[in-house]
Design a protein around this motif. Structure first.
Motif, short mmCIF file in Angstrom:
data_model
loop_
_atom_site.label_atom_id
_atom_site.label_comp_id
_atom_site.label_asym_id
_atom_site.label_seq_id
_atom_site.Cartn_x
_atom_site.Cartn_y
_atom_site.Cartn_z
N PRO A 200 -67.60 -68.86 4.23
CA PRO A 200 -67.97 -69.20 2.86
C PRO A 200 -67.83 -67.96 1.97
O PRO A 200 -67.90 -66.83 2.44
CB PRO A 200 -69.43 -69.63 2.98
N ASP A 201 -67.66 -68.19 0.67
CA ASP A 201 -67.50 -67.05 -0.22
C ASP A 201 -68.84 -66.34 -0.43
O ASP A 201 -69.90 -66.83 -0.05
CB ASP A 201 -66.87 -67.46 -1.54
N LYS A 202 -68.78 -65.21 -1.05
CA LYS A 202 -69.95 -64.33 -1.19
C LYS A 202 -71.05 -65.01 -2.01
O LYS A 202 -72.23 -64.87 -1.70
CB LYS A 202 -69.50 -63.03 -1.86
N GLU A 203 -70.67 -65.74 -3.04
CA GLU A 203 -71.66 -66.41 -3.88
C GLU A 203 -72.42 -67.48 -3.09
O GLU A 203 -73.62 -67.63 -3.25
CB GLU A 203 -70.99 -67.03 -5.10
N GLN A 204 -71.71 -68.22 -2.25
CA GLN A 204 -72.37 -69.24 -1.44
C GLN A 204 -73.36 -68.60 -0.48
O GLN A 204 -74.46 -69.11 -0.28
CB GLN A 204 -71.34 -70.05 -0.64
#
Length: 152
Positions: A48-52
């Motif tokens: 998952p991306d960093k924001e998630q």
């Protein structure tokens, strides 16, 4: 006396296996070098991306009891994000809009409809009309339908 030829053949067999394993290791290293960028890209796509991850961390932190949250170091505690500030602003504006709608609704609302009448006990049978007295209509609407009779 130990047999030197048998020990030597066992040693030769082990050395041959070791050489084969070394060759296989080199082949695997070479394949890894060739395929590493593709595999790395595939692994990065699955993550998952960093924001998630930050949102997940914040949600998990919010689920903790307050006494546990207080004990955690500051670097672990989530920072107030811009999204939360916007959400708070949205809640305040939404609450204000609801209050305005409630005030306007009180002044412009239509009255509530009358409830259905309660059923009464069965009416007593009316006595038979006499010839001397004129029969009164049972319903007020019937007065309008009787010819020759004036409305009072």
């Amino acid at each position: 006396m130990a047999r030197p030829s048998k020990n030597k053949t066992l040693r030769n067999q082990l050395e041959d296996r070791l050489d084969d394993l070394n060759d296989q290791t080199e082949d695997l290293r070479q394949q890894l070098v060739e395929r590493a960028p593709v595999v790395r890209d595939q692994l990065l796509e699955m993550l998952p991306d960093k924001e998630q991850l930050r949102d997940l961390r914040d949600d998990l932190f919010d689920r903790l009891p307050e006494n546990v949250q207080d004990r955690l170091p500051e670097r672990v505690k989530p920072k107030r994000s811009k999204l939360k500030r916007i959400a708070l602003l949205g809640v305040v504006v939404g609450g204000g809009a609801a209050a305005v709608a409630a005030v306007r609704g009180r002044s412009q609302s239509t009255p509530a409809p009358d409830p259905f009448p309660r059923p009464t006990a069965a009416p007593a049978p009316a006595p038979a009309p006499t010839h001397a007295a004129q029969a009164e209509p049972e319903h007020p609407d019937e007065e309008a339908h009787q010819p020759g009779r004036k409305k009072s």
